[in-house]
Design a protein around this motif. Sequence first.
Motif, mmCIF file in Angstrom:
data_model
loop_
_atom_site.group_PDB
_atom_site.id
_atom_site.type_symbol
_atom_site.label_atom_id
_atom_site.label_comp_id
_atom_site.label_asym_id
_atom_site.label_seq_id
_atom_site.Cartn_x
_atom_site.Cartn_y
_atom_site.Cartn_z
ATOM 1 N N GLN A 191 5.333 0.014 -3.479
ATOM 2 C CA GLN A 191 6.439 0.125 -2.534
ATOM 3 C C GLN A 191 6.636 1.560 -2.061
ATOM 4 O O GLN A 191 6.958 1.811 -0.890
ATOM 5 N N LEU A 192 6.431 2.516 -2.968
ATOM 6 C CA LEU A 192 6.565 3.932 -2.608
ATOM 7 C C LEU A 192 5.549 4.301 -1.534
ATOM 8 O O LEU A 192 5.891 4.882 -0.493
ATOM 9 N N VAL A 193 4.291 3.953 -1.764
ATOM 10 C CA VAL A 193 3.222 4.317 -0.818
ATOM 11 C C VAL A 193 3.414 3.597 0.512
ATOM 12 O O VAL A 193 3.310 4.206 1.588
ATOM 13 N N TYR A 238 -9.368 8.559 6.708
ATOM 14 C CA TYR A 238 -9.517 7.404 5.834
ATOM 15 C C TYR A 238 -8.828 7.664 4.508
ATOM 16 O O TYR A 238 -9.038 8.710 3.874
ATOM 17 N N ILE A 239 -8.025 6.720 4.070
ATOM 18 C CA ILE A 239 -7.323 6.820 2.793
ATOM 19 C C ILE A 239 -7.889 5.753 1.863
ATOM 20 O O ILE A 239 -7.676 4.552 2.082
ATOM 21 N N GLN A 242 -0.959 10.342 -6.893
ATOM 22 C CA GLN A 242 -2.300 10.639 -6.386
ATOM 23 C C GLN A 242 -2.499 10.046 -4.993
ATOM 24 O O GLN A 242 -3.085 10.685 -4.115
ATOM 25 N N GLN A 243 -1.984 8.835 -4.786
ATOM 26 C CA GLN A 243 -2.167 8.210 -3.475
ATOM 27 C C GLN A 243 -1.386 8.963 -2.401
ATOM 28 O O GLN A 243 -1.857 9.107 -1.265
ATOM 29 N N PRO A 265 -5.029 0.246 0.041
ATOM 30 C CA PRO A 265 -4.637 1.530 -0.557
ATOM 31 C C PRO A 265 -3.754 1.413 -1.792
ATOM 32 O O PRO A 265 -3.612 2.384 -2.532
ATOM 33 N N THR A 266 -3.178 0.239 -2.037
ATOM 34 C CA THR A 266 -2.289 0.089 -3.192
ATOM 35 C C THR A 266 -2.873 -0.838 -4.247
ATOM 36 O O THR A 266 -2.170 -1.253 -5.167
ATOM 37 N N ALA A 267 -4.167 -1.155 -4.137
ATOM 38 C CA ALA A 267 -4.769 -2.172 -5.007
ATOM 39 C C ALA A 267 -4.645 -1.834 -6.490
ATOM 40 O O ALA A 267 -4.499 -2.729 -7.327
ATOM 41 N N SER A 268 -4.720 -0.545 -6.842
ATOM 42 C CA SER A 268 -4.707 -0.163 -8.254
ATOM 43 C C SER A 268 -3.336 0.312 -8.729
ATOM 44 O O SER A 268 -3.214 0.832 -9.841
#
Length: 260
Positions: free
Chosen positions: A177-179, A82-83, A146-147, A167-170
């Motif tokens: 785009q990176l994540v 889980y991420i 960090q992600q 996972p990119t909400a913050s």
Amino acid sequence: MSHLLEVRDVHGGYHKTEIVHGVSFTVEHGEFVCIIGANGCGKTTTLKTVLGLMKPTAGEVLIDGKSTHDMDEPELARHFAYIPQAHTPPFPFNVADVVLMGRTPYVNRLAVVKPDDRAIAWRAMKQMSIEHLADRPYTALSGGQQQLVLIARALTQEPDLLVMDEPTASLDFGNQQLVLSRMKSLSRAGMGVVMVTHDPDHALFCADKVIVMEKGLVINEGTAGEVITNDTLRQIYGTNVHVIDVEIEAGHTERVCIPL
């Protein structure tokens, strides 16, 4: 041949309130599946049930053809990683130590970390191109970095499936785009991925398959191009959105959502 993940007619909720009413879908190896829908539609409840954090009141979840119902936490952790949206450890661990925590389901009761565990963690950092950050304090990194560390930690579990809830909400646009690009690369390399998102553009960018939820039900399923339409987005979000194809370069278009 069994699916990587099969969710069969799952019902579930909190206390005596049912939130999810008979959800079914499958995920294959190397498939990127996005679950979209408005807040409160049952997306997160579905994820918690898939992860074994909640027991379904009816239906079942299978991973590689095996029911998760009677799996203990270490076994579940060997199948699912889980991420989360964000994570701040209570102590300023360095990046290598945070990633190494992903080996917890495999270490013995004395918490002895073996050279093989460290090699697996190092390989995961290289996959995310963050090995140069190994000795940096995790808390000193940018949100996007960090992600990527959390994704590397998840990979260190050597799971069958990666599961993400917004996972990119913050993150800002660049880090989003990176994540998402790194996650998309992992699925193309054979990893199964399930991601909950409220942003249809993320599904258009990443997904091989999109599950559309409303009021605890799956109301549509298919490729992003098939299900992310003006009518569907108007139905689940209650607002007018225009879905258009934009030419990025000669002969190549991408579908995007434009609020009206």
